[in-house]
Design a protein around this motif. Structure first.
Motif, PDB file in Angstrom:
ATOM      1  N   LEU A 241       0.815  -1.215   0.000  1.00 34.07           N
ATOM      2  CA  LEU A 241       0.000   0.000   0.000  1.00 34.07           C
ATOM      3  C   LEU A 241       0.845   1.260   0.000  1.00 34.07           C
ATOM      4  CD1 LEU A 241      -2.560  -1.025   2.799  1.00 34.07           C
ATOM      5  CD2 LEU A 241      -2.721  -1.451   0.340  1.00 34.07           C
ATOM      6  N   ALA A 242       2.156   1.095   0.172  1.00 31.31           N
ATOM      7  CA  ALA A 242       3.028   2.232   0.453  1.00 31.31           C
ATOM      8  C   ALA A 242       3.389   3.023  -0.797  1.00 31.31           C
ATOM      9  CB  ALA A 242       4.305   1.748   1.146  1.00 31.31           C
ATOM     10  N   ASP A 243       3.698   4.291  -0.558  1.00 28.49           N
ATOM     11  CA  ASP A 243       4.232   5.173  -1.590  1.00 28.49           C
ATOM     12  C   ASP A 243       5.751   5.250  -1.527  1.00 28.49           C
ATOM     13  OD1 ASP A 243       1.610   6.428  -2.609  1.00 28.49           O
ATOM     14  OD2 ASP A 243       1.487   6.740  -0.452  1.00 28.49           O
ATOM     15  N   VAL A 244       6.292   5.025  -0.333  1.00 27.45           N
ATOM     16  CA  VAL A 244       7.743   5.075  -0.157  1.00 27.45           C
ATOM     17  C   VAL A 244       8.156   3.993   0.833  1.00 27.45           C
ATOM     18  CG1 VAL A 244       7.641   6.785   1.718  1.00 27.45           C
ATOM     19  CG2 VAL A 244       9.722   6.590   0.321  1.00 27.45           C
ATOM     20  N   ALA A 245       9.290   3.365   0.558  1.00 28.16           N
ATOM     21  CA  ALA A 245       9.831   2.333   1.440  1.00 28.16           C
ATOM     22  C   ALA A 245      11.182   2.791   1.974  1.00 28.16           C
ATOM     23  CB  ALA A 245       9.990   1.013   0.691  1.00 28.16           C
ATOM     24  N   VAL A 246      11.346   2.684   3.286  1.00 31.64           N
ATOM     25  CA  VAL A 246      12.668   2.856   3.888  1.00 31.64           C
ATOM     26  C   VAL A 246      13.336   1.488   3.853  1.00 31.64           C
ATOM     27  CG1 VAL A 246      13.959   3.477   5.960  1.00 31.64           C
ATOM     28  CG2 VAL A 246      11.845   4.712   5.382  1.00 31.64           C
TER      29      VAL A 246
ATOM     30  N   ALA B 253      20.132  -1.667   3.568  1.00 34.41           N
ATOM     31  CA  ALA B 253      20.932  -2.515   2.688  1.00 34.41           C
ATOM     32  C   ALA B 253      22.406  -2.432   3.068  1.00 34.41           C
ATOM     33  CB  ALA B 253      20.741  -2.095   1.229  1.00 34.41           C
ATOM     34  N   ARG B 254      23.121  -3.477   2.720  1.00 26.88           N
ATOM     35  CA  ARG B 254      24.550  -3.523   2.985  1.00 26.88           C
ATOM     36  C   ARG B 254      25.301  -2.819   1.849  1.00 26.88           C
ATOM     37  NH1 ARG B 254      26.994  -6.337   6.591  1.00 26.88           N
ATOM     38  NH2 ARG B 254      25.170  -7.675   6.942  1.00 26.88           N
ATOM     39  N   THR B 255      26.209  -1.931   2.194  1.00 29.26           N
ATOM     40  CA  THR B 255      27.028  -1.214   1.224  1.00 29.26           C
ATOM     41  C   THR B 255      28.497  -1.389   1.600  1.00 29.26           C
ATOM     42  OG1 THR B 255      27.268   0.921   2.358  1.00 29.26           O
ATOM     43  CG2 THR B 255      25.193   0.522   1.186  1.00 29.26           C
ATOM     44  N   ASP B 256      29.368  -0.831   0.776  1.00 27.54           N
ATOM     45  CA  ASP B 256      30.798  -0.851   1.101  1.00 27.54           C
ATOM     46  C   ASP B 256      31.098  -0.036   2.353  1.00 27.54           C
ATOM     47  OD1 ASP B 256      31.343  -2.459  -1.061  1.00 27.54           O
ATOM     48  OD2 ASP B 256      31.885  -0.787  -2.395  1.00 27.54           O
ATOM     49  N   GLU B 257      30.148   0.819   2.732  1.00 29.33           N
ATOM     50  CA  GLU B 257      30.314   1.657   3.923  1.00 29.33           C
ATOM     51  C   GLU B 257      29.565   1.090   5.131  1.00 29.33           C
ATOM     52  OE1 GLU B 257      28.542   5.204   2.509  1.00 29.33           O
ATOM     53  OE2 GLU B 257      30.138   5.651   1.061  1.00 29.33           O
ATOM     54  N   GLY B 258      29.088  -0.145   5.017  1.00 34.14           N
ATOM     55  CA  GLY B 258      28.275  -0.720   6.080  1.00 34.14           C
ATOM     56  C   GLY B 258      26.798  -0.613   5.744  1.00 34.14           C
ATOM     57  N   VAL B 259      25.943  -0.886   6.713  1.00 38.87           N
ATOM     58  CA  VAL B 259      24.498  -0.836   6.498  1.00 38.87           C
ATOM     59  C   VAL B 259      24.053   0.620   6.397  1.00 38.87           C
ATOM     60  CG1 VAL B 259      22.240  -1.342   7.512  1.00 38.87           C
ATOM     61  CG2 VAL B 259      24.079  -3.040   7.653  1.00 38.87           C
ATOM     62  N   ARG B 260      23.305   0.920   5.341  1.00 35.15           N
ATOM     63  CA  ARG B 260      22.770   2.269   5.121  1.00 35.15           C
ATOM     64  C   ARG B 260      21.286   2.174   4.786  1.00 35.15           C
ATOM     65  NH1 ARG B 260      26.854   6.091   4.353  1.00 35.15           N
ATOM     66  NH2 ARG B 260      25.156   7.555   4.840  1.00 35.15           N
ATOM     67  N   GLY B 261      20.590   3.293   4.967  1.00 32.35           N
ATOM     68  CA  GLY B 261      19.166   3.357   4.678  1.00 32.35           C
ATOM     69  C   GLY B 261      18.896   4.156   3.412  1.00 32.35           C
ATOM     70  N   PHE B 262      17.848   3.764   2.680  1.00 34.07           N
ATOM     71  CA  PHE B 262      17.491   4.421   1.422  1.00 34.07           C
ATOM     72  C   PHE B 262      15.982   4.636   1.371  1.00 34.07           C
ATOM     73  CE2 PHE B 262      21.368   2.073   0.802  1.00 34.07           C
ATOM     74  CZ  PHE B 262      22.167   2.924   0.037  1.00 34.07           C
ATOM     75  N   LEU B 263      15.585   5.749   0.763  1.00 35.88           N
ATOM     76  CA  LEU B 263      14.180   6.012   0.498  1.00 35.88           C
ATOM     77  C   LEU B 263      13.878   5.561  -0.926  1.00 35.88           C
ATOM     78  CD1 LEU B 263      13.585   9.516   2.124  1.00 35.88           C
ATOM     79  CD2 LEU B 263      13.201   7.241   3.077  1.00 35.88           C
ATOM     80  N   VAL B 264      13.001   4.567  -1.033  1.00 28.84           N
ATOM     81  CA  VAL B 264      12.701   3.944  -2.318  1.00 28.84           C
ATOM     82  C   VAL B 264      11.242   4.213  -2.675  1.00 28.84           C
ATOM     83  CG1 VAL B 264      12.677   1.810  -3.646  1.00 28.84           C
ATOM     84  CG2 VAL B 264      14.350   2.109  -1.791  1.00 28.84           C
ATOM     85  N   PRO B 265      10.964   5.067  -3.649  1.00 24.58           N
ATOM     86  CA  PRO B 265       9.577   5.190  -4.120  1.00 24.58           C
ATOM     87  C   PRO B 265       9.104   3.827  -4.620  1.00 24.58           C
ATOM     88  CG  PRO B 265      10.931   6.991  -4.960  1.00 24.58           C
ATOM     89  CD  PRO B 265      11.878   5.996  -4.349  1.00 24.58           C
ATOM     90  N   THR B 266       7.918   3.426  -4.222  1.00 18.20           N
ATOM     91  CA  THR B 266       7.480   2.070  -4.525  1.00 18.20           C
ATOM     92  C   THR B 266       7.072   1.881  -5.989  1.00 18.20           C
ATOM     93  OG1 THR B 266       5.244   2.606  -3.760  1.00 18.20           O
ATOM     94  CG2 THR B 266       6.773   1.620  -2.166  1.00 18.20           C
ATOM     95  N   ASP B 267       7.018   2.982  -6.740  1.00 13.32           N
ATOM     96  CA  ASP B 267       6.780   2.832  -8.184  1.00 13.32           C
ATOM     97  C   ASP B 267       8.082   2.728  -8.968  1.00 13.32           C
ATOM     98  OD1 ASP B 267       7.674   5.434  -7.954  1.00 13.32           O
ATOM     99  OD2 ASP B 267       5.931   6.355  -8.930  1.00 13.32           O
ATOM    100  N   SER B 268       9.205   2.586  -8.244  1.00 11.73           N
ATOM    101  CA  SER B 268      10.492   2.436  -8.908  1.00 11.73           C
ATOM    102  C   SER B 268      10.550   1.106  -9.657  1.00 11.73           C
ATOM    103  CB  SER B 268      11.634   2.473  -7.883  1.00 11.73           C
ATOM    104  OG  SER B 268      11.645   3.678  -7.159  1.00 11.73           O
ATOM    105  N   PRO B 269      11.065   1.087 -10.887  1.00 12.27           N
ATOM    106  CA  PRO B 269      11.248  -0.179 -11.601  1.00 12.27           C
ATOM    107  C   PRO B 269      12.107  -1.141 -10.781  1.00 12.27           C
ATOM    108  CG  PRO B 269      11.537   1.669 -13.096  1.00 12.27           C
ATOM    109  CD  PRO B 269      11.447   2.262 -11.729  1.00 12.27           C
ATOM    110  N   GLY B 270      11.658  -2.374 -10.684  1.00 11.58           N
ATOM    111  CA  GLY B 270      12.380  -3.379  -9.929  1.00 11.58           C
ATOM    112  C   GLY B 270      11.896  -3.562  -8.508  1.00 11.58           C
TER     113      GLY B 270
END
Length: 391
Positions: free
Chosen positions: A175-180, A183-200
């Motif tokens: 139901l969401a418009d945005v997902a927090v 994810a694991r990165t080269d800098e450690g665990v980081r957070g991202f704002l992902v619009p849920t209409d993003s491809p993939g």
């Protein structure tokens, strides 16, 4: 029908006297909302495995989305007021309080604590109003109690980020418009704002469920989701980022589960006063009075614990292990109250005409998410002994 005593929530220890006029007004306002907008429909929602998304703007107008946040556009209420609201919402159904928690204590809290000023301005006012819905992607199919073993990754590709992985048990995701998303990165665990209409990005509700049926939890797939550089939450580094949000949600649970317990107890009390067996009300039997007394005392003690933690939180003195004490004990106490209330109702208690078994089933999920009994036991054990038993 025999009337209940004057105090509808059976204030056994006169706890109302510990609340301010403003706190009582907030509680009563949320209770009235639940009575009008939730109680008449919740059994059907539960049976149909339906969460009414149209409630989100109503919850925004009620002022309970991101209730304890003080950013522009957010209600900015106290921790105790938020706790009282959580209790009243969960008296309706755990799924309702969970939706408010996912939106406010997890997704909005992550943006408030770790987001840029631009991210806050973009999302928080819309989410506080319920015009935008958020979710919080931390748990994975193979990483529940151990989020450090997450396998979702975010890699740089030029100035962009590309996310791949899977998440599971993500509330409101479909139901969401945005997902927090964490994810694991080269800098450690980081957070991202992902619009849920993003491809993939894809979210699929988990069905069928035996618990939290009037709620939405999803599997989420991230397949090459491309995000701009400014989608990253700049203030979150490592697992301390999501853990800070989880503590906000756990605090709400400390209060919320008592709503499920109180609603179950009151259902049993009403039934016992009207149901006659052997030519007398069920409430007139000693064993029934013992059950009612045990339930009422357990709820009152849980409220005292929740209020104490709320006062500590408002004073800026609440520590994580104290939240674990509250989440651990109030949740398991609430489950026992709901189960005991069902026994008072007899066979009728297994129908959706009555609330205790619905609440008890929901609470099996509540005791599992935001840290299982075992996790919170070890948090408290580490505080007592100074030894970590997690690994």
């Amino acid at each position: 029908m025999t009337d209940l005593p004057d105090t509808p929530d059976q204030d056994l220890l006169a706890l109302d006297g510990l609340l301010s006029r403003e706190e009582r007004a907030t509680r009563d306002r949320v209770r009235a909302f639940v009575d009008e907008h939730v109680r008449p429909h919740v059994a059907r929602w539960y049976e149909d495995a339906h969460f009414p998304r149209e409630l989100m703007p109503e919850l925004g107008r009620l002022g309970v989305l991101g209730m304890h946040l003080h950013d522009e556009g957010c209600p900015g209420r106290s921790a105790v007021e938020y706790g009282l609201a959580a209790l009243e919402l969960e008296a309706g159904d755990s799924g309702l309080r969970t939706a408010v928690s996912v939106q406010g204590s997890l997704a909005m809290s992550a943006i408030s604590k770790h987001g840029s000023e631009e991210q806050k301005a973009r999302w928080l006012p819309e989410m506080a109003a319920g015009r935008a819905v958020g979710c919080f992607g931390l748990t994975e199919p193979d990483a529940g109690s151990d989020p450090g073993s997450m396998t979702t990754t975010a890699r740089r590709d030029g100035s962009d980020w590309v996310l791949d992985g899977r998440k599971r048990w993500i509330g409101l995701a479909s139901l969401a418009d945005v997902a927090v998303v964490w994810a694991r990165t080269d800098e450690g665990v980081r957070g991202f704002l992902v619009p849920t209409d993003s491809p993939g990005f894809a979210a699929r509700p988990i069905v069928p469920k035996l618990s939290m049926r009037a709620s939405v939890q999803c599997d989420v797939d991230l397949d090459g989701v491309r995000l701009p550089a400014d989608a990253q939450l700049p203030g979150a580094r490592g697992l301390s980022g999501p853990f800070a949000c989880l503590n906000e949600a756990r605090y709400g649970i400390v209060w919320g589960v008592l709503g499920a317990a109180r609603d179950s107890y009151l259902d049993a009390l009403r039934w016992s006063l009207t149901r006659r067996q052997f030519d007398r009300p069920l409430a007139g039997f000693q064993l029934t009075q013992r059950k009612l007394t045990d339930m009422a005392v357990a709820i009152a003690k849980g409220q005292l614990l929740a209020l104490h933690l709320g006062r500590l939180k408002d004073a800026g003195a609440l520590e994580p292990h104290q939240i674990s004490v509250g989440k651990l004990d109030n949740t398991r106490v609430a489950i026992e109250v709901c189960r005991e209330a069902r026994t008072v109702l007899g066979g009728n208690g297994v129908t959706l005409e009555h609330s205790p078994l619905r609440h008890a089933s929901n609470l099996e999920s509540v005791r599992t998410y935001e840290g299982t009994d075992e996790v919170h036991t070890l948090v408290v054990g580490q505080r007592l002994t100074g030894i970590s038993a997690f690994r």
